[in-house]
Motif scaffolding. Structure first.
Motif, short mmCIF file in Angstrom:
data_model
loop_
_atom_site.label_atom_id
_atom_site.label_comp_id
_atom_site.label_asym_id
_atom_site.label_seq_id
_atom_site.Cartn_x
_atom_site.Cartn_y
_atom_site.Cartn_z
N ARG A 17 0.83 -1.20 0.00
CA ARG A 17 0.00 0.00 0.00
C ARG A 17 0.87 1.25 0.00
NH1 ARG A 17 -3.30 3.77 2.26
NH2 ARG A 17 -5.52 3.47 1.93
N ARG A 18 1.89 1.27 0.83
CA ARG A 18 2.77 2.42 0.90
C ARG A 18 3.53 2.62 -0.41
NH1 ARG A 18 3.50 7.16 2.98
NH2 ARG A 18 3.05 6.37 5.07
N HIS A 19 3.99 1.51 -1.00
CA HIS A 19 4.72 1.59 -2.26
C HIS A 19 3.85 2.19 -3.36
CE1 HIS A 19 7.21 0.58 -5.67
NE2 HIS A 19 6.29 -0.23 -6.16
N VAL A 20 2.63 1.70 -3.48
CA VAL A 20 1.73 2.20 -4.52
C VAL A 20 1.42 3.68 -4.29
CG1 VAL A 20 -0.60 2.01 -5.49
CG2 VAL A 20 0.71 -0.06 -4.97
N VAL A 47 2.29 -3.46 -10.26
CA VAL A 47 1.19 -4.23 -9.68
C VAL A 47 0.02 -4.19 -10.66
CG1 VAL A 47 1.86 -3.71 -7.29
CG2 VAL A 47 0.22 -2.22 -8.47
N ALA A 48 -0.96 -5.04 -10.43
CA ALA A 48 -2.15 -5.05 -11.27
C ALA A 48 -3.04 -3.86 -10.95
CB ALA A 48 -2.92 -6.35 -11.07
N VAL A 49 -3.81 -3.43 -11.93
CA VAL A 49 -4.75 -2.33 -11.71
C VAL A 49 -5.73 -2.70 -10.59
CG1 VAL A 49 -6.65 -1.00 -12.72
CG2 VAL A 49 -4.57 -1.43 -14.05
N ASN A 50 -6.19 -3.94 -10.58
CA ASN A 50 -7.11 -4.38 -9.52
C ASN A 50 -6.47 -4.28 -8.14
OD1 ASN A 50 -9.19 -4.88 -11.27
ND2 ASN A 50 -8.84 -7.09 -11.39
N THR A 51 -5.17 -4.49 -8.07
CA THR A 51 -4.47 -4.36 -6.79
C THR A 51 -4.54 -2.93 -6.30
OG1 THR A 51 -2.97 -6.17 -7.31
CG2 THR A 51 -2.25 -4.60 -5.62
N VAL A 52 -4.35 -1.98 -7.20
CA VAL A 52 -4.44 -0.57 -6.82
C VAL A 52 -5.82 -0.27 -6.25
CG1 VAL A 52 -4.35 1.83 -7.61
CG2 VAL A 52 -2.74 0.15 -8.54
N TYR A 53 -6.87 -0.74 -6.94
CA TYR A 53 -8.23 -0.45 -6.48
C TYR A 53 -8.57 -1.21 -5.20
CZ TYR A 53 -9.50 2.30 -10.56
OH TYR A 53 -9.58 3.29 -11.50
N ASN A 54 -7.92 -2.34 -4.96
CA ASN A 54 -8.15 -3.05 -3.70
C ASN A 54 -7.70 -2.23 -2.51
OD1 ASN A 54 -9.27 -5.32 -4.87
ND2 ASN A 54 -7.34 -6.45 -4.96
N TYR A 55 -6.62 -1.50 -2.69
CA TYR A 55 -6.08 -0.68 -1.61
C TYR A 55 -6.65 0.74 -1.61
CZ TYR A 55 -2.48 -4.21 -0.69
OH TYR A 55 -1.82 -5.37 -0.34
N PHE A 56 -6.98 1.24 -2.79
CA PHE A 56 -7.44 2.62 -2.95
C PHE A 56 -8.69 2.64 -3.82
CE2 PHE A 56 -2.83 2.49 -2.52
CZ PHE A 56 -2.62 3.36 -1.45
N PRO A 57 -9.88 2.62 -3.22
CA PRO A 57 -11.12 2.55 -4.00
C PRO A 57 -11.30 3.71 -4.98
CG PRO A 57 -11.53 2.03 -1.70
CD PRO A 57 -10.12 2.52 -1.77
N ALA A 58 -10.76 4.88 -4.66
CA ALA A 58 -10.86 6.04 -5.56
C ALA A 58 -9.47 6.58 -5.84
CB ALA A 58 -11.73 7.13 -4.94
N LYS A 59 -9.30 7.17 -6.99
CA LYS A 59 -7.99 7.71 -7.37
C LYS A 59 -7.50 8.72 -6.35
CE LYS A 59 -5.79 10.32 -11.14
NZ LYS A 59 -6.03 11.04 -12.42
N GLU A 60 -8.40 9.55 -5.81
CA GLU A 60 -8.01 10.56 -4.83
C GLU A 60 -7.40 9.94 -3.58
OE1 GLU A 60 -10.91 12.24 -7.60
OE2 GLU A 60 -10.90 10.43 -6.36
N ASP A 61 -7.80 8.72 -3.25
CA ASP A 61 -7.29 8.06 -2.05
C ASP A 61 -5.79 7.83 -2.13
OD1 ASP A 61 -9.85 7.91 -0.99
OD2 ASP A 61 -10.24 5.95 -1.87
N LEU A 62 -5.26 7.76 -3.34
CA LEU A 62 -3.82 7.53 -3.51
C LEU A 62 -2.98 8.66 -2.92
CD1 LEU A 62 -4.00 6.27 -7.18
CD2 LEU A 62 -2.92 4.98 -5.33
N CYS A 63 -3.57 9.83 -2.80
CA CYS A 63 -2.82 10.99 -2.30
C CYS A 63 -2.89 11.16 -0.79
CB CYS A 63 -3.37 12.26 -2.94
SG CYS A 63 -3.15 12.33 -4.72
N PHE A 64 -3.76 10.39 -0.13
CA PHE A 64 -3.99 10.60 1.29
C PHE A 64 -3.83 9.29 2.05
CE2 PHE A 64 -6.58 13.73 -1.01
CZ PHE A 64 -6.04 14.90 -0.49
N PRO A 65 -2.60 8.98 2.51
CA PRO A 65 -2.39 7.74 3.26
C PRO A 65 -3.32 7.65 4.46
CG PRO A 65 -0.29 8.76 2.71
CD PRO A 65 -1.37 9.76 2.34
N ALA A 66 -3.93 6.48 4.64
CA ALA A 66 -4.95 6.32 5.68
C ALA A 66 -4.42 6.61 7.07
CB ALA A 66 -5.52 4.91 5.62
N HIS A 67 -3.14 6.24 7.35
CA HIS A 67 -2.62 6.44 8.71
C HIS A 67 -2.37 7.90 9.01
CE1 HIS A 67 1.09 6.56 6.35
NE2 HIS A 67 1.68 7.12 7.38
N GLU A 68 -2.32 8.77 7.98
CA GLU A 68 -2.08 10.19 8.20
C GLU A 68 -3.36 11.01 8.08
OE1 GLU A 68 0.97 11.55 5.58
OE2 GLU A 68 2.44 10.10 6.29
#
Length: 225
Positions: A17-20, A47-68
């Protein structure tokens, strides 16, 4: 063995998740959020596109790590406060701790200015930041109402949550503005410490003392939990 295996599995998930997220953020900052697709992030991260969506349901989520950027951030800070500490004590103490250690959660890192510029250039990301601040305040209000056994018409849980949420958001805005103006992390941190003192001092005694852990709840025989 099963517990150890599960631990390794969870650690691998966090690393992926952190790497992506790191790869996506780099691409967004280089080219702009709207000009990078999720497929390109997946390809660059290997990674596979599905892997990205498994961790980040929306593209915007990629910019905001959940722990922060968890909506439960303020509520969690209040939940974990020490005996004798109020909700305001807990929030301001955490902000001071994060400032002292130059925590990325406050944007006190050298690359924050570039990240912020990328976010401000994308209306969907700016809207996500604003919505996140509102959701943090909502979660804190619920927490305070539960802890103090507040009546439905008691204005204090929402009032205190709104004031602490505003202080938190204002601190982040000031950090953002000073970073955008070219101040380095050390200078920003020093000014943030002074700002926190001013913000806390501006609150009334009732707000600063509200939901003190171990203090009696108004109208009840029971102390705050």
């Amino acid at each position: 063995m099963a517990v150890e295996e599960e631990s390794r599995r969870e650690r691998k998930k966090r690393q992926t998740r952190r790497h992506v997220s790191d790869v996506a953020t780099r691409l967004f900052m280089e080219r702009g959020f709207d000009k990078v697709t999720v497929a390109e992030v997946a390809r660059e991260a290997d990674v596979a596109v599905n892997t990205v969506y498994n961790y980040f349901p929306a593209k915007e989520d990629l910019c905001f790590p959940a722990h922060e950027t968890s909506v439960a951030r303020l509520a969690g800070i209040v939940r974990d406060r020490a005996p004798g500490h109020s909700a305001a004590d807990a929030v301001f103490a955490r902000l001071r701790e994060e400032t002292a250690r130059r925590d990325p959660a406050l944007g006190l890192t050298p690359g924050f200015g570039n990240w912020l510029a990328m976010v401000r250039a994308a209306p969907t990301l700016t809207a996500r930041l604003e919505r996140l601040a509102d959701e943090m305040t909502d979660a804190l209000a619920v927490r305070l109402a539960e802890e103090t056994h507040a009546a439905p018409d008691d204005p204090y849980p929402r009032l205190v949550a709104s004031l602490l949420g505003w202080a938190h958001a204002h601190t982040l805005r000031e950090i953002s503005a000073r970073t955008a103006a070219g101040d380095g992390p050390e200078t920003v941190a020093a000014r943030t410490e002074a700002l926190l003192d001013a913000l806390e001092g501006a609150l009334s005694e009732n707000v600063r003392a509200y939901a003190r852990r171990g203090a009696p709840v108004p109208g009840s025989e029971n102390p705050n939990p």
